[in-house]
Design a protein around this motif. Sequence first.
Motif, PDB file in Angstrom:
ATOM      1  N   ASN A 253       1.126  -1.271  -0.149  1.00  0.00           N
ATOM      2  CA  ASN A 253      -0.134   0.031  -0.211  1.00  0.00           C
ATOM      3  C   ASN A 253       0.660   1.231   0.108  1.00  0.00           C
ATOM      4  O   ASN A 253       1.630   1.288   0.197  1.00  0.00           O
ATOM      5  N   THR A 273      -4.790  -2.716   2.049  1.00  0.00           N
ATOM      6  CA  THR A 273      -5.778  -3.093   1.407  1.00  0.00           C
ATOM      7  C   THR A 273      -6.444  -4.672   2.150  1.00  0.00           C
ATOM      8  O   THR A 273      -7.512  -4.551   1.810  1.00  0.00           O
ATOM      9  N   THR A 296      -3.966   0.280  -2.175  1.00  0.00           N
ATOM     10  CA  THR A 296      -4.654   1.382  -1.338  1.00  0.00           C
ATOM     11  C   THR A 296      -3.649   2.301  -1.749  1.00  0.00           C
ATOM     12  O   THR A 296      -2.327   1.732  -1.259  1.00  0.00           O
TER      13      THR A 296
END
Length: 480
Positions: A253, A273, A296
């Motif tokens: 992420n 995530t 993300t």
Amino acid sequence: MRRVMRAIRSAPRVVAPWAVGVLAVGVVVGAAARPAAAGQDDWLQFRGAAAGVVPDDPDLPEVWSETENVVWKTDIPGLAWSSPVITGDHVFVTTAVSTGDEPDPIKGLYDPGMENGSEATSNQHRWVLYDIDFHTGQIRWERELHRAIPPGKRHLKNTFASETPVTDGRRVYVYFGAIGQLAAFNMSGEAVWFTELDAYNTTLEMGTGASPIVHGDRVYIVNDNTTRSFVAAFDKDTGREIWQVERDERGQNWSTPFVWEHDLRTELVTAGTQGVRSYDLEGELLWELHGMSGLTIPTPFTSHGLVYISSGYPGGGLRPVYAVRPGASGDISIFTEEQMRSGIRSGFPGPLTSSEDIAWSYPLLGTYNTTAIVYGDTYYTLLDRGFLVAHDARTGEEIYGRRRLEIGNGFTASPWAYNGKLFLLSEDGETYVVEAGPEFRILHKNQLDEMTLATPAIARGSLFIRTQSKLYRIAKGGAE
């Protein structure tokens, strides 16, 4: 393809400044640098103190080009999409400079692959921090933090220096996830401390990007990877690790953590995530929220007493936005396991309010790269493919649906706002100036003819935009 790379170092180590071989290129401009007190006119971290919003200021520019209203522009070598940060008369930027040729980034959305995705390099790189004079644009000093061949790969649109530094007005703190290095320098460019961390592989070998933040006497970082994801706090005076907590994240992420101060407590909100997690300042889990997209990137932020969290990987069936109230505890997820497995593909349904801890949410409003912005009472979403959407920031009610900026432009930089206007910077270097309010209206476009992915900074009547090769200071009237 090798999915997991062993950590290149075994444990965090704090290295005293006198023991560090730092290349110091001192290009001194004017008087010797001195610590500057951080004030409301500074831009200390990624997206600033108010998530891209600054007070109205008649000196702030609304029209510019490569020559119009340009105070200065400075060449920045290497390749990096980190944003500038500003305190006093210091503008800090980082970069990674290769000793050889590197492929140019390609605009648009695409997954890694043999032709246009993850890239390895055999060239030695230099990881560098620059201090640029606010008034003249000249480089005051340059510090090389590390020199090596990068141990991992990066996505073609990513860089080995995508994390934005953070400053408290006394020091600037730099984190390079690609090499596992966290460091602090004072305003004169003297190394205060270096802390060596592990460097890990990432999902599809796309590289790192989550920036450090400072709160109180600590520096916080999040590193989600394929080997051992974690969130950690460090003493900002010494670099000593205070605590580290492992995270149940199995990939990568790029979301910068956020310190949320409200009447009930102060908490560290992180998006991932596998879920959103909020910790107290000692690393204890306060609440979690499951139901995010496959990757993300957007950073949590607060407005109107809520914290806004989103993610929007284009290939995911769930691309949510959540507006969370203060005081949550435990698991506050609102989507069922079945919904999260199958994805929600029914367009933009009305706000969901199935949890007392969540003021409103949408399952398909989240973005991939950009972070939304709240300006006034409106929550604006800049979709990566060039649409703008507006909702009521308190209730989530739609104000207007998708409005096209222009066909063909992609967006990675997050929006900013002042003087009743939204500013939306495309990867082509075009900034769309949009009237804030209930009606969508494009006022004009400002063009810089170079690829731009970095989110700009704003300080004392000036806008700072980083393109692929330059840093611009833009203000009404141009040169001082």
